[in-house]
Design a protein around this motif. Structure first.
Motif, mmCIF file in Angstrom:
data_model
loop_
_atom_site.group_PDB
_atom_site.id
_atom_site.type_symbol
_atom_site.label_atom_id
_atom_site.label_comp_id
_atom_site.label_asym_id
_atom_site.label_seq_id
_atom_site.Cartn_x
_atom_site.Cartn_y
_atom_site.Cartn_z
ATOM 1 N N SER A 108 0.759 -1.149 0.074
ATOM 2 C CA SER A 108 -0.181 -0.121 0.177
ATOM 3 C C SER A 108 0.808 1.440 0.022
ATOM 4 C CB SER A 108 -0.987 -0.003 1.250
ATOM 5 O OG SER A 108 -1.801 -0.901 0.908
ATOM 6 N N MET A 109 2.245 1.229 0.759
ATOM 7 C CA MET A 109 2.850 2.444 0.912
ATOM 8 C C MET A 109 3.571 2.517 -0.431
ATOM 9 S SD MET A 109 6.557 3.132 1.802
ATOM 10 C CE MET A 109 6.727 1.554 1.631
ATOM 11 N N LEU A 110 3.967 1.548 -1.185
ATOM 12 C CA LEU A 110 4.652 1.509 -2.399
ATOM 13 C C LEU A 110 3.752 2.016 -3.471
ATOM 14 C CD1 LEU A 110 6.778 -1.607 -2.427
ATOM 15 C CD2 LEU A 110 7.532 0.764 -2.066
ATOM 16 N N GLY A 111 2.344 1.830 -3.269
ATOM 17 C CA GLY A 111 1.233 2.401 -4.249
ATOM 18 C C GLY A 111 1.365 3.826 -4.125
ATOM 19 N N VAL A 112 1.409 4.422 -3.228
ATOM 20 C CA VAL A 112 1.360 5.847 -2.906
ATOM 21 C C VAL A 112 2.624 6.670 -3.018
ATOM 22 C CG1 VAL A 112 0.708 7.619 -1.418
ATOM 23 C CG2 VAL A 112 -0.587 5.520 -1.391
ATOM 24 N N HIS A 113 3.775 5.742 -2.613
ATOM 25 C CA HIS A 113 5.163 6.247 -2.664
ATOM 26 C C HIS A 113 6.049 5.405 -3.312
ATOM 27 C CE1 HIS A 113 3.937 9.616 -0.239
ATOM 28 N NE2 HIS A 113 3.357 8.807 0.623
ATOM 29 N N PRO A 114 5.955 5.138 -4.492
ATOM 30 C CA PRO A 114 6.854 4.117 -5.279
ATOM 31 C C PRO A 114 8.323 4.408 -5.204
ATOM 32 C CG PRO A 114 5.571 5.486 -6.972
ATOM 33 C CD PRO A 114 5.078 5.747 -5.591
ATOM 34 N N SER A 115 8.561 5.581 -4.996
ATOM 35 C CA SER A 115 10.160 5.796 -5.054
ATOM 36 C C SER A 115 10.574 6.776 -3.787
ATOM 37 C CB SER A 115 10.533 6.631 -6.206
ATOM 38 O OG SER A 115 9.945 7.813 -6.466
ATOM 39 N N GLY A 116 9.754 6.579 -2.943
ATOM 40 C CA GLY A 116 10.156 7.105 -1.449
ATOM 41 C C GLY A 116 11.143 6.628 -0.669
ATOM 42 N N HIS A 117 11.459 7.044 0.359
ATOM 43 C CA HIS A 117 12.605 6.467 1.276
ATOM 44 C C HIS A 117 12.038 5.054 1.501
ATOM 45 C CE1 HIS A 117 14.957 9.864 1.785
ATOM 46 N NE2 HIS A 117 13.966 10.785 2.008
ATOM 47 N N GLY A 118 10.749 4.856 1.815
ATOM 48 C CA GLY A 118 10.534 3.456 2.273
ATOM 49 C C GLY A 118 10.408 2.269 1.194
ATOM 50 N N SER A 119 10.670 2.730 -0.230
ATOM 51 C CA SER A 119 10.949 1.694 -1.216
ATOM 52 C C SER A 119 12.170 0.961 -1.162
ATOM 53 C CB SER A 119 10.611 2.722 -2.375
ATOM 54 O OG SER A 119 11.492 3.550 -2.877
ATOM 55 N N ARG A 120 13.001 1.889 -0.182
ATOM 56 C CA ARG A 120 14.419 1.159 -0.431
ATOM 57 C C ARG A 120 14.642 0.466 0.932
ATOM 58 N NH1 ARG A 120 14.455 5.995 -2.932
ATOM 59 N NH2 ARG A 120 15.156 7.192 -1.307
ATOM 60 N N ALA A 121 13.675 0.718 2.026
ATOM 61 C CA ALA A 121 13.861 -0.027 3.281
ATOM 62 C C ALA A 121 13.496 -1.234 3.202
ATOM 63 C CB ALA A 121 13.286 0.914 4.246
#
Length: 151
Positions: A112-125
């Motif tokens: 769900s997080m990747l759906g909203v922020h696909p290249s945000g900091h969380g995408s690499r965590a």
């Protein structure tokens, strides 16, 4: 032992809905149930209700189904408060088979997080950094599920 002729499956596999659907390929209407809402943890308790509802609907002892199966992800299993769900199932004599798809954490919130922020900091965590991983030692789910039902 006769083959199961009327099986009901409840599917709360969340990030694996499509895989479960494609593998089961239900042909009988009403043989595979999923939630129409967004809450996690509904399936274990609902399985007890489905069994009791089958008895009320005229299925008699043991409900109208030969086998009731609940398919859950490991996160959905934990959200379903298994200690309470299995206590209810034991008290009301509503046995069911539980299949837990264990990916070692809560993949769905990360998706769900990747759906909203696909290249945000969380995408690499990693899952551990996002607090969605259960590792390195995952719960022993088999120890939570009952292995014997009362007579």
């Amino acid at each position: 032992m006769a083959p199961y002729t009327h099986t009901l499956a409840l599917n709360e596999s969340i990030s694996n809905y499509l895989n479960v659907w494609m593998h089961m390929q239900p042909e009988v209407p009403g043989s595979l149930l999923t939630s129409g809402g967004s809450s996690l943890g509904w399936a274990l308790g609902a399985t007890v209700g489905v069994f009791l509802g089958g008895e009320v609907a005229g299925g008699g002892e043991g409900g109208e189904y030969d086998l009731i199966v609940v398919i859950v992800g490991d996160g959905s299993f934990m959200f379903g408060v298994p200690s309470s769900a299995y206590w209810m199932a034991r008290k009301y004599k509503t046995p069911f088979l539980t299949v837990i798809l264990n990916n070692g954490g809560w993949k769905s919130p990360k998706c769900s997080m990747l759906g909203v922020h696909p290249s945000g900091h969380g995408s690499r965590a990693s899952g551990d950094k996002l607090s969605v991983g259960f590792g390195p030692d995952c719960p022993d789910y088999a120890q939570v599920c009952p292995t014997r039902w009362p007579d």
